[in-house]
Write an enzyme that holds these catalytic residues in place. Structure first.
Site, mmCIF file in Angstrom:
data_model
loop_
_atom_site.group_PDB
_atom_site.id
_atom_site.type_symbol
_atom_site.label_atom_id
_atom_site.label_comp_id
_atom_site.label_asym_id
_atom_site.label_seq_id
_atom_site.Cartn_x
_atom_site.Cartn_y
_atom_site.Cartn_z
ATOM 1 N N GLU A 173 10.292 1.415 2.396
ATOM 2 C CA GLU A 173 8.620 1.417 2.646
ATOM 3 C C GLU A 173 8.615 0.335 3.320
ATOM 4 O O GLU A 173 7.665 0.422 4.354
ATOM 5 C CB GLU A 173 7.703 1.268 1.694
ATOM 6 C CG GLU A 173 8.013 2.349 0.693
ATOM 7 C CD GLU A 173 7.445 3.899 1.197
ATOM 8 O OE1 GLU A 173 6.794 4.505 2.658
ATOM 9 O OE2 GLU A 173 8.360 5.105 1.056
ATOM 10 N N GLU A 202 1.325 -1.080 -0.056
ATOM 11 C CA GLU A 202 0.284 -0.297 0.012
ATOM 12 C C GLU A 202 0.874 1.492 0.104
ATOM 13 O O GLU A 202 0.451 2.428 -0.519
ATOM 14 C CB GLU A 202 -0.801 0.084 0.802
ATOM 15 C CG GLU A 202 -1.881 1.063 1.302
ATOM 16 C CD GLU A 202 -1.388 1.955 2.682
ATOM 17 O OE1 GLU A 202 -0.942 2.607 3.160
ATOM 18 O OE2 GLU A 202 -2.123 1.302 3.512
HETATM 19 ZN ZN ZN Z 1 1.484 2.470 7.284
#
Ligand code: ZN
Length: 1104
Positions: free
Chosen positions: A225, A150
């Site tokens: 990330e 995401e």
């Molecule tokens: Zn997050």
């Protein structure tokens, strides 16, 4: 806050300041996820004493019930629903059409012929257009792969080649919503905007991102990330870094989150909900890049997607845009079956009990003993429920837990077995609904009694049923929320999407989920016939006779934090020992390479790929909302302020402001307690339960709060930084009702104002214990707002008073008050009574009263006599004396506050110790001196710094979940803040480098007009949020209260629009000269010790 609705992530987390309006009123918002576990819709500020928030289903504004007085949101919306012809497109087949009259929505469900994608298009009259794309992404383990993905897909794509298009959109679009969320079983990407061109830009970037992300071919994105090993020098220890890694460490630092996780996993031992889609920091490093890329190719196919549109934009354009992306793909019939969520069977024969530790700090023998948390959880269904069952469950949840006087909540709180409720009752956003309830702050010997009490209470209710007035109050409350559909600043379209997705994502009818009229009517018929029988039956079937139940206990562990640290260190040491020099050099090279990529500017040609608006697309004028001020209305001595809007669906929004400046300064910290009491202890002949039911039965909610607003000093230049001595202090009673119930609403206002039961010792003790527990959670989970308040308290009188009431120091106040309430209640009561007598001073109180009303023309016509009646009956003399003029004379509290500030909020660097694995680092100071005029350009630069330099360095490079800054033009104070930060000393260095970076940007901007335009557009976007009717009224009310002129607002906006590179330079120079800067940090003892080795020392204080 039911545990299953826990949405693990939202990308924009950590931003400061809500949307909506004048910069002067920016408050520090909680930086956490946009919806922090719980139903995201409704739940607007004025829902009273209700913690579980809005109703779970959607209802249409129309007929029956509530005396049929909430009207369709506008006549045109129903026309939209009926008159719109179905739009066709050769690439799409129409699967089904439907109208949802509740929301004036004409709905068409399409299927993209080539790719198999489903698209639901809602035509409504809402100019805040919303687009979302959702993939079903059930995880198989707790590596957090859906969550990391995401984050990652928004880091560059085929067409949009910058490192982080998401942040570029955040910097320079008019978006009213831009985010993504990971659920336990799906991932949603959402954008909204009121500007059509902007809306299309956002859709294009998001669509390209989800289908063609750079992240699946470039391992550096997953490293950044997700997680990676970091090593700078051969002799250093290895460390784990990564945005999600740290975000989840932060989540797992909070006992409440740990409890929720364990509860969810205990109740779903067999299906996707039994693992953590967000990622367990201990497991995240097991995720390889290959697995990560594989997850994308498996689940991010159009055939596994559900695309949603709502708003007033052109439907055929929606189809055209999506066709461009979807046509790249062939249908993949195995996609949908491959992502099906398996049902968790209700298979426990006997209820299950589990125990887990949670971290507490070792304070030696000092302080209070550490307590336990316990929560009992049920899996409610292992088959789909009917719409009527669902709405019945929603009302049952409200009956049991909706307000502090609801039976289950009340019984638990009054038992004294714990300090605060945990578990929010019903959670119904996933395929299977759950119910959970328990207490925190429980002594070990009481743990078992909590579950017994929950069960006993349920048995008793199943036996005896609910009283009629309780039924009426809960039914009305749920219905009011459904019909009003007030989502505040949250886009209505997004609420509709989340509602429809709660069925659609499980292959059920997406529009049925939005309809509530029929099931509501059925429920009403059932109640009319058999009273509360339907609820009693449901309690038996779903709770008492349901053995698929777990009870989770969390016990304190002083060594856990240390053990986790050691475990991680040893694990890393082991990894390091297993690697040869060449491997380690590889990690060093990769570390350097990643940092280099992160630090590099995107080339102009890459930046140019991101579509953006032109300055000429921006609205030049400030939006003003209607206001009519009537001083000394009808000779009552009271001021009435009216905001007449186009339509408020037959609802009146009312606020009664009462001056509190006469309260002695020593008693100011008691104001939050007083307002809390006014809401919860009952009033006059009504005990707390009776009052709560009366509110629920007749209104859409009533709440009480206090307000401090800095005002312009008479004669001072507009836009100048104030000395902070001129402000207005009010107690606010706020509520809403349909116009025919206005008399009832006002009568409740009057009752609360005069006759709140201040002498309810037991209830007050209970409230203070809950307050204490809530404050501790806030300090631990939202340390950035605590740090910011602390910083502001050192420079500004208003900041100081706010901190006293709600900052870290208010925890001590609550503890003292709790002590006084237990041991010397008469003294506390005397203080409270004195405060009320002062507020209601016969001679002056009417002069300080302002009734602020928002409604439409029909509403105002209907309520006029109620208003006059209310005004006449208010306490105080209509011909009484005047209060001081707050615009010319300093506030009575100002002198004492200033004296105290010198000793209580000195300019020192403070560290607040809590058990946590992350830090919240704040640094701030005075950017503008008193009397200096603050230009609108400052808001452009401050925002640029926050979404640019701070994002890049604190979040992307530093690995924190958020890094941002806050500047308040009214008092000239600026602060840097970080959120869930793995660093402490390093972050302070980043702050200290801001000015140099800003100077460099100022120089670049001279030759890069697009970068400048981006910054300006973003700042305008912040000023032009979408507001609900009550927010419009309240914004204009505050503008008036400050005596800020429309000309000043326009001047400020013009300055924003005309910002030049030289303004960035000027701001940077101010930053360099920041006066008396100081730090406030919330972190663990270990982190402070490390910081001290790096030369950053603090005055430390143990908080918990
Ligand atoms: Zn997050």
């Amino acid at each position: 806050m039911a545990f299953l609705a826990h949405i693990v992530s939202s990308l924009g987390g950590g931003s400061v300041g809500g949307r909506g309006g004048a910069t002067a009123f920016r408050a520090v918002a909680s930086g956490a996820a946009v919806f922090r576990g719980g139903r995201p819709f409704g739940a607007s500020a004025s829902s009273p004493a209700s913690s579980s928030g809005a109703a779970a289903r959607f209802v249409r504004p129309s007929t029956t019930c509530l005396g049929s007085t909430i009207e369709a949101s506008s006549a045109s919306s129903s026309r939209t629903a009926e008159a719109t012809a179905v739009v066709e497109h050769p690439s799409f087949e129409v699967v089904r059409t439907d109208t949802v009259p509740e929301y004036g929505a004409a709905c068409t469900l399409y299927r993209h012929k080539k790719s198999g994608a489903e698209l639901l298009s809602l035509a409504t009259d809402d100019d805040n257009k919303c687009f979302g794309i959702t993939f079903r992404t059930p995880p198989r383990d707790s590596t957090g792969v859906p969550h990391i993905l995401e984050h990652s897909v928004l880091c560059g794509s085929r067409k949009y080649t910058t490192k982080d298009p998401f942040v570029q959109l955040l910097q320079g679009s008019l978006q009213t919503f831009l985010n993504a969320f990971t659920y336990p079983d799906r991932t949603c990407y959402v954008v909204a905007s009121q500007n059509t061109k902007d809306f299309y830009n956002l859709i294009n970037v998001y669509s390209d991102a989800v289908f063609h992300p750079r992240a699946v071919s470039d391992p550096m994105v997953h490293a950044q990330e997700g997680w990676h090993l970091e090593l700078e020098k051969m002799d250093d220890p290895l460390t784990y870094k990564g945005v999600v890694y740290n975000e989840m460490k932060g989540v797992y630092s909070s006992p409440d989150s740990l409890l929720q996780r364990e509860a969810q996993q205990s109740i779903f031992p067999d299906n996707a909900y039994g693992v953590d889609s967000g990622g367990d920091p201990a497991v995240i490093p097991d995720l390889s890049f290959e697995q990560f890329a594989e997850f994308h190719s498996k689940y991010y196919h159009p055939a596994n997607s559900r695309i949603f549109f709502a708003g007033d934009d052109d439907v055929s354009r929606r189809l055209e845009i999506m066709d461009e992306y979807l046509s790249d793909f062939e249908d993949s019939p195995e996609s949908k079956p491959g992502s099906i969520i398996e049902w968790q069977k209700k298979r426990y024969v006997d209820p299950v009990r589990v125990r887990y530790p949670y971290p507490v700090s070792d304070k030696g023998d000092e302080g209070e003993p550490d307590t336990h948390l316990t929560m009992t959880n049920w899996l409610l269904n292992d088959r789909p429920m009917t719409a009527t069952e669902e709405i019945t469950l929603t009302v049952l949840d409200h009956l049991l837990t909706g307000t502090t006087s609801s039976i289950l909540r009340k019984t638990l709180m009054e038992s004294g077995l714990g300090d605060a409720i945990t578990g929010g009752g019903l959670s119904d956003e996933l395929m299977q609904a759950t119910f959970s309830m328990g207490l925190k702050g429980v002594r070990p010997e009481n743990v078992d009694k909590v579950e017994e009490l929950v069960m006993d209470t349920l048995r008793k209710v199943a036996e005896e049923g609910f009283p009629e007035d309780a039924l009426a109050a809960s039914m009305n409350t749920v219905e009011f929320q459904l019909r009003e559909f007030n989502t505040g600043s949250f886009p209505k379209g997004l609420s509709l999407m989340l509602g429809s997705m709660s069925k659609w994502v499980y292959d059920r009818d997406p529009t049925e989920a939005l309809k509530f009229e029929e099931p509501l009517a059925e429920l009403k018929a059932s109640i009319a016939g058999d009273g509360s029988k339907v609820f009693q039956d449901m309690i038996r079937e779903f709770l008492l006779e349901n053995t698929h139940r777990t009870t989770v206990e969390m016990y304190p562990s002083k060594s856990l934090e240390e053990e986790q640290l050691t475990e991680e260190k040893e694990r890393l040491a082991k990894i390091k020992a297993s690697l040869n020099e060449e491997d380690l050099q590889g990690i060093i090279d990769k570390t350097i390479a990643l940092k280099k990529i992160q630090a590099a500017e995107d080339p102009p040609e890459a930046r140019a790929t991101i579509p953006s608006l032109d300055l000429s697309d921006l609205k030049r004028e400030v939006t003003e909302y209607p206001i009519r001020v009537s001083e000394n209305e009808s000779n009552t001595g009271v001021t009435v302020v009216r905001h007449e809007l186009g339509s408020t669906s037959g609802i009146v929004y009312a606020s009664m402001a009462v001056d509190v400046s006469g309260i002695s300064f020593e008693d100011v910290p008691l104001l939050p307690l007083l307002t809390h009491i006014m809401m919860e202890t009952g009033a006059g002949e009504y005990d707390s339960v009776a009052l709560s039911r009366r509110i629920g039965m007749h209104t859409g909610g009533v709440s009480v709060s206090s307000m401090i607003v800095g005002v312009n000093q008479e004669g001072a230049a507009e836009g100048a930084v104030t000395g902070g001595e001129h402000f207005i202090t009010k107690l606010m009673i706020t509520g809403k009702s349909t116009s025919d119930k206005t008399d009832e609403l006002f009568s409740i206002f009057d009752l609360i104002l005069r006759d709140a039961r201040l002498d309810s010792q037991a209830k007050i003790i209970e409230m203070l214990r809950e307050d204490k527990s809530d404050k501790e959670s806030t300090i631990q989970g939202s340390g950035h707002s605590i740090a910011n308040a602390r910083i502001r308290s050192r420079y500004s009188v208003i900041g100081y008073i706010n901190e006293k009431m709600s900052g870290v120091s208010s925890l001590d106040t609550v503890k003292e008050l709790l002590d006084q309430a237990k041991n010397d209640f008469p003294a506390l009561l005397a203080r409270l009574e004195k405060m009320r007598n002062t507020i209601l001073d016969q001679s002056t109180c009417r002069d300080g009263m302002i009734l602020d009303l928002t409604g439409d023309a029909a509403v105002f016509e209907k309520i006029e006599s109620s208003v006059q009646n209310f005004l006449t009956k208010l306490p105080g003399d209509s011909q009484g004396s005047k209060l001081q003029n707050f615009y010319s004379k300093p506030h009575p509290w100002a002198v004492q506050a200033k004296e105290e500030m010198a000793t209580s909020a000195p300019l020192v660097d403070e560290g607040f110790i809590v058990p946590t694995q992350v830090s919240y680092v704040g640094k701030g100071g005075r950017l503008y001196n008193v009397g200096e005029i603050v230009s609108g350009t400052s808001s452009v630069v401050s925002r640029f710094l926050g979404t640019g330099y701070m994002w890049d360095n604190v979040r992307v490079i530093g690995g924190a979940y958020g890094g941002f800054c806050q500047f308040q033009p009214r008092d000239g104070i600026f602060s840097f803040l970080s959120y869930r930060d793995p660093n402490l000393a390093g972050t302070i260095d980043v702050y200290d480098g801001a000015c140099k970076a800003l100077l460099a940007s100022a120089k670049d901007m001279e030759t890069d007009p697009d970068a400048l335009a981006t910054a300006i557009i973003g700042a305008i976007g912040d000023m032009d949020g979408a507001l609900s009717p009550n927010q419009k009224g309240s914004l204009q009310f505050k503008r008036w209260l400050t005596r800020e002129s429309p000309e000043q607002r326009q001047k400020f906006r013009d300055e924003v629009l005309n910002t030049k590179p030289s303004d960035f330079k000027e701001f940077a120079e101010r930053l360099k000269a920041l006066k008396d800067p100081s730090l406030a940090v919330v972190s663990s003892r270990a982190a402070f010790e490390d910081a001290s080795k790096a030369g950053k020392t603090f005055t430390l204080k143990d908080i918990m």
